[in-house]
Design a protein around this motif. Structure first.
Motif, PDB file in Angstrom:
ATOM      1  N   GLU A  45      37.596  53.221  47.628  1.00 54.58           N
ATOM      2  CA  GLU A  45      37.278  54.545  48.183  1.00 54.58           C
ATOM      3  C   GLU A  45      35.794  54.880  48.071  1.00 54.58           C
ATOM      4  O   GLU A  45      35.424  56.001  47.735  1.00 54.58           O
ATOM      5  N   GLY A  46      34.946  53.886  48.324  1.00 56.74           N
ATOM      6  CA  GLY A  46      33.514  54.140  48.333  1.00 56.74           C
ATOM      7  C   GLY A  46      32.881  54.264  46.951  1.00 56.74           C
ATOM      8  O   GLY A  46      31.746  54.726  46.838  1.00 56.74           O
ATOM      9  N   ARG A  47      33.599  53.842  45.912  1.00 57.84           N
ATOM     10  CA  ARG A  47      33.056  53.911  44.551  1.00 57.84           C
ATOM     11  C   ARG A  47      33.265  52.573  43.848  1.00 57.84           C
ATOM     12  O   ARG A  47      34.324  51.955  43.998  1.00 57.84           O
ATOM     13  N   PRO A  48      32.288  52.183  43.035  1.00 54.06           N
ATOM     14  CA  PRO A  48      32.465  50.933  42.295  1.00 54.06           C
ATOM     15  C   PRO A  48      33.400  51.127  41.109  1.00 54.06           C
ATOM     16  O   PRO A  48      33.399  52.172  40.465  1.00 54.06           O
ATOM     17  N   LEU A  49      34.186  50.121  40.847  1.00 56.02           N
ATOM     18  CA  LEU A  49      35.055  50.089  39.673  1.00 56.02           C
ATOM     19  C   LEU A  49      34.295  49.413  38.533  1.00 56.02           C
ATOM     20  O   LEU A  49      33.199  48.882  38.744  1.00 56.02           O
ATOM     21  N   PRO A  50      34.856  49.391  37.333  1.00 57.68           N
ATOM     22  CA  PRO A  50      34.200  48.670  36.235  1.00 57.68           C
ATOM     23  C   PRO A  50      33.968  47.201  36.601  1.00 57.68           C
ATOM     24  O   PRO A  50      34.772  46.588  37.312  1.00 57.68           O
ATOM     25  N   VAL A  51      32.889  46.648  36.106  1.00 56.48           N
ATOM     26  CA  VAL A  51      32.529  45.260  36.384  1.00 56.48           C
ATOM     27  C   VAL A  51      33.388  44.338  35.522  1.00 56.48           C
ATOM     28  O   VAL A  51      33.632  44.608  34.347  1.00 56.48           O
ATOM     29  N   VAL A  52      33.831  43.235  36.124  1.00 55.56           N
ATOM     30  CA  VAL A  52      34.590  42.205  35.422  1.00 55.56           C
ATOM     31  C   VAL A  52      33.699  40.974  35.294  1.00 55.56           C
ATOM     32  O   VAL A  52      33.185  40.473  36.293  1.00 55.56           O
ATOM     33  N   GLU A  53      33.494  40.488  34.065  1.00 58.49           N
ATOM     34  CA  GLU A  53      32.791  39.221  33.880  1.00 58.49           C
ATOM     35  C   GLU A  53      33.831  38.117  33.800  1.00 58.49           C
ATOM     36  O   GLU A  53      34.866  38.265  33.157  1.00 58.49           O
ATOM     37  N   VAL A  54      33.540  37.009  34.463  1.00 59.63           N
ATOM     38  CA  VAL A  54      34.438  35.865  34.527  1.00 59.63           C
ATOM     39  C   VAL A  54      33.833  34.735  33.703  1.00 59.63           C
ATOM     40  O   VAL A  54      32.692  34.337  33.933  1.00 59.63           O
ATOM     41  N   ARG A  55      34.618  34.226  32.756  1.00 59.13           N
ATOM     42  CA  ARG A  55      34.157  33.100  31.927  1.00 59.13           C
ATOM     43  C   ARG A  55      35.199  31.980  31.998  1.00 59.13           C
ATOM     44  O   ARG A  55      36.148  31.948  31.212  1.00 59.13           O
TER      45      ARG A  55
END
Length: 161
Positions: A45-55
């Motif tokens: 909805e036009g807003r960023p969600l929390p960032v996910v780091e992938v390891r």
């Protein structure tokens, strides 16, 4: 989904890597390798969600690492400094806007050692499996899987009217 993904560091590795790629399709996409911390930012909805780091435990986020439970570690919210998190989210939003994205997407980003984000791709139809990243980000924002799915459907129906 990274099928046939190959990395080469020597020119002599090129023929074997290309042959492996061409086992999966008649064409191959070649890109310069971008190094850093791999992450993704969901857009809803036009807003960023929390960032996910992938390891990925193997060191490479390939098909096996993506779809084998336990093959990768996911940190959400990603353990970045607040400034880096904001920069990743801003880069994700800018990419989403640049392609004319609507409703939702997932933007994959690599963060270099200086904390600068580089957008890799925008996924306008992100995965929605138990190991998928958009549902992880939504959950970190307080939106569980059933409600995320419901919201995605509502957004599509809203455009239909």
């Amino acid at each position: 989904s990274s099928v046939g993904l190959q990395f080469i560091s020597r020119e002599s590795d090129w023929p074997v890597a290309l042959a492996e790629c061409l086992r999966h399709d008649t064409r191959a996409l070649l890109e310069e390798r971008v190094s850093g911390r791999e992450c993704t930012v969901g857009i809803l909805e036009g807003r960023p969600l929390p960032v996910v780091e992938v390891r990925p435990r193997s060191g490479v986020y390939d098909y096996q690492s993506k779809y084998t439970s336990g093959a990768s570690e996911y940190l959400c919210p990603a353990p970045f400094d607040p400034e880096v998190t904001a920069a990743v989210q801003a880069a994700g939003m800018a990419a989403f806007t640049a392609i004319g994205g609507r409703d939702y997407a997932r933007v994959d980003v690599m963060v270099d050692a200086a904390g600068r984000p580089m957008v890799l791709e925008v996924n306008t139809l992100p995965g929605m499996t138990e190991t998928s990243l958009l549902p992880k980000a939504a959950a970190a924002a307080g939106l569980d899987y059933p409600h995320l799915c419901q919201r995605m459907v509502e957004l599509a129906l809203k455009r239909k009217k």
